[in-house]
Structures are given as structure tokens and as C-alpha cells.
Design an enzyme around this catalytic site. Structure first.
Site: not given
Ligand SMILES: Cc1cc2nc3c(=O)[nH]c(=O)nc-3n(C[C@H](O)[C@H](O)[C@H](O)COP(=O)(O)OP(=O)(O)OC[C@H]3O[C@@H](n4cnc5c(N)ncnc54)[C@H](O)[C@@H]3O)c2cc1C
Length: 301
Positions: A172, A221, A291
């Protein structure tokens, strides 16, 4: 007399004082000064060039790993939701995938096209850009091992091609070229039985919904697992399941999840995160690391 019209050289949608609670899975977060959804990459480049040099810029995906504070975000938020989501098949089982592609869509594409290695994306409720930034992973699979190269963009709208080796990748954590954002990635898979893979994923998702509060507003998480241990175990054994501050509650189903029970402020969640950190440290002597990314203006209250 002709009405005065403002001429912009961008084509996307620019909103002002947009509430971030509409764009985060925790459903909390105050206003962003500006909130821009680009039409495509050319448009994003054009838009960035209109911003003042010192403008703060925050890229977001689906806000599924973000705690945005109640005072909101100063500067401009760029959201790729619903845009830049093309998937193009390349040679040798490789795909060029836009950073705005949802991880679920990417997993489905792999299944339908008999590509193996992308099943885990089905467990990540975000966009590819967010998965690249987080090195997200699920069901034993992780984002960066399937990355060949990425296309990035900086504040001035310059485009770069970077190889996976240009980044320091850990659990992560992705380090390198911090002043650039992901706009697409070339991902590598292997040929195989997509239907079988899809069935396996279905079972894993069903199993997950039995152990995690997947239908409630959360960020997944909250804490990273420490080496050779589980954050959920440490939190549960600290007696914190069900513990609440305001509308923020440590999930009864999975102790590493904090739920917005409906009325939570970001400050409730942030206070609860700090409380969990302190309690686990006091009880187990272990300092957990978050995280989730906490962003936005700090309140003086
Ligand atoms: C119910 C649930 C279950 C989940 N299960 C998992 C799991 O199993 N494994 C896991 O790893 N995560 C999990 N997550 C967390 C999350 O889904 C991941 O971390 C996911 O990758 C975040 O993606 P996002 O598009 O929502 O990013 P955001 O939450 O919108 O952003 C996350 C970070 O990425 C940066 N970012 C976003 N887009 C870009 C871009 N284009 N370029 C550079 N930086 C960028 C943002 O600035 C921020 O710092 C879960 C979340 C939920 C709600």
C-alpha cells in the site's frame, strides 16, 4: 445587446464549493474550492494550464480510501470518475487502461477476454488511478506486479511515460514522481479461462461480504496490517469493536473498518482513528499506520 459569454478553452465540468461528502465512500468531507471533471486527457491538459502556478491540486478516484476533513479542500480537486476509462487491447495479453476505469470494469474485461491475473481488481471499489496510487490489492493479488508502464501528467500539463521500475513499490505504498498523476497504465496479463476466474472471484466476493461490512459507508481497512499480524486482530483484542465517537463506529463485523452510522463528521472519524491508534499502542505496544489518506484543511477547533 449581445449577452457577454465567458470563453474557456476546456470542455469538462467545473464546479465551485462542491461538497466532498458526495465524492467519498465514507460520505463525509466539506467543500472543495473547485472540482473539475475533465472530458479527456487533452481537456485535462488544457484545464491545468488555466490554473495559477501555485494552485493546490488533488486528484481523486472514487474517494474509497479518502478521509476529507469537514473544512474541505483548498484549491482544485480533479475527479476522473466516469471519464478517461477506455480499455485498449495491445499485443501479448497486455491492456492500455485509462486511470478513470473502475477496477470492477477492468476485472470484468479480463474475464470476458480470457485474461488471467486481474481477478483481484474485482475486490477494489475504486478507479485504476487510485489503485496505482495505493498499490491496492485484494484476494492475494496486487496492482503493481501487473503494471508494465504508466502515463503520467504534471501540474503544467506535461505528459511522461514511466516504467514500473521507476517507482519504489511496497505494501500500500508507491514512491517516486510524487508531482505527477496517473492518466493510464499498460497492464500485463496471461491468457487463460476467464469464466473459471470469474466464478472464483464471485466466491471470494461472497465470502468477503460475510466477514466485512461491505454495504455500509466506510473506507475499507483503515489501518495497514503490521508485519506478520492483522490490524483487525489488534483492534478487536483492544476491546474496540462497537466503540463510537459521534457517528463514527468501529465495525462489529470487522474491527479494521470504521463505519459512518449516518451522522458522522470527518472529525468524528479522525478522532476515532486517533483513539484506536492510542489504545492499540497502550495495549499491544504496536503503532499502527493508517492505510486511508486524510486530506483537507485542518480545523482549529
Ligand atoms: C468497502 C471497501 C473495501 C475495500 N477493499 C479494499 C481492498 O481489498 N484492497 C485495497 O487495496 N483497498 C481496498 N479499499 C480501499 C480503496 O478502494 C482502494 O485504496 C482504492 O485503490 C482507492 O481507489 P479510489 O479510486 O477510490 O481512490 P481515492 O480514494 O479517490 O484516492 C486514493 C489516493 O489515490 C490518489 N489518486 C487517486 N487517483 C489518482 C491518480 N489518477 N493519480 C495519482 N494519484 C491518484 C488520491 O490522491 C489519494 O491519495 C476498500 C474500500 C472500501 C470502501
Amino acid at each position: 445587446m449581445m449577452a457577454a459569454s465567458r470563453v474557456h478553452n476546456y470542455r469538462g465540468v467545473l464546479l465551485h464549493d462542491e461538497l466532498m461528502k458526495k465524492h467519498t465512500s465514507w460520505r463525509v468531507g466539506g467543500p472543495a474550492d473547485q472540482f473539475y471533471t475533465p472530458e479527456d486527457l487533452d481537456d485535462l491538459e488544457a484545464f491545468l494550464k488555466t490554473l495559477p502556478e501555485n494552485e493546490d491540486i488533488t486528484f481523486i478516484g472514487l474517494g474509497s480510501n479518502l478521509l476529507v476533513r469537514d473544512k474541505g479542500i483548498r484549491g482544485t480537486v480533479i475527479s476522473l470518475k466516469g471519464k478517461m476509462s477506455d480499455i485498449e487491447a495491445l499485443e501479448d495479453s497486455r491492456l492500455r487502461v485509462g486511470a478513470g476505469t473502475s477496477c470492477a470494469k477492468l476485472a470484468r474485461y479480463c474475464h470476458r477476454n480470457n485474461l488471467i491475473g486481474g481477478e483481484f481488481f474485482a475486490g477494489i471499489p475504486g478507479l485504476l488511478g487510485g489503485a496505482l496510487a495505493m498499490n491496492a490489492g485484494a484476494f492475494g493479488g496486487v496492482t503493481w506486479p501487473v503494471v508494465d508502464s504508466v502515463i503520467t501528467l504534471d501540474k503544467q500539463g506535461n505528459i511522461y511515460k514511466r516504467n514500473a521500475e521507476d517507482y519504489e513499490i511496497n505494501y500500500r505504498s508507491v514512491k517516486g514522481h510524487e508531482n505527477e498523476w496517473f492518466v493510464s497504465a499498460d497492464l500485463k496479463f496471461t491468457p487463460g479461462d476467464g469464466e473459471q476466474a470469474a466464478q472464483k472471484v464471485k466466491e471470494l466476493l461472497e465470502k468477503r461480504s460475510q466477514t466485512q461490512p461491505t454495504g455500509l459507508p466506510s473506507c475499507g481497512s483503515v489501518f495497514k496490517n503490521p508485519e506478520n499480524d492483522y490490524a483487525a486482530r489488534l483492534i478487536e483484542e483492544s476491546g474496540l469493536k462497537g466503540f463510537a465517537i459521534g457517528g463514527a463506529v468501529v465495525s462489529e463485523k470487522h474491527a479494521n473498518f470504521i463505519i459512518n452510522s449516518g451522522s458522522a463528521l470527518a472529525s468524528d472519524i479522525e478522532k476515532l482513528i486517533k483513539y484506536v491508534l492510542k489504545t492499540v499502542k497502550d495495549k499491544h505496544g504496536i503503532t499502527l499506520k493508517t492505510e486511508v489518506r486524510v486530506i483537507g484543511e485542518v480545523s482549529n477547533d
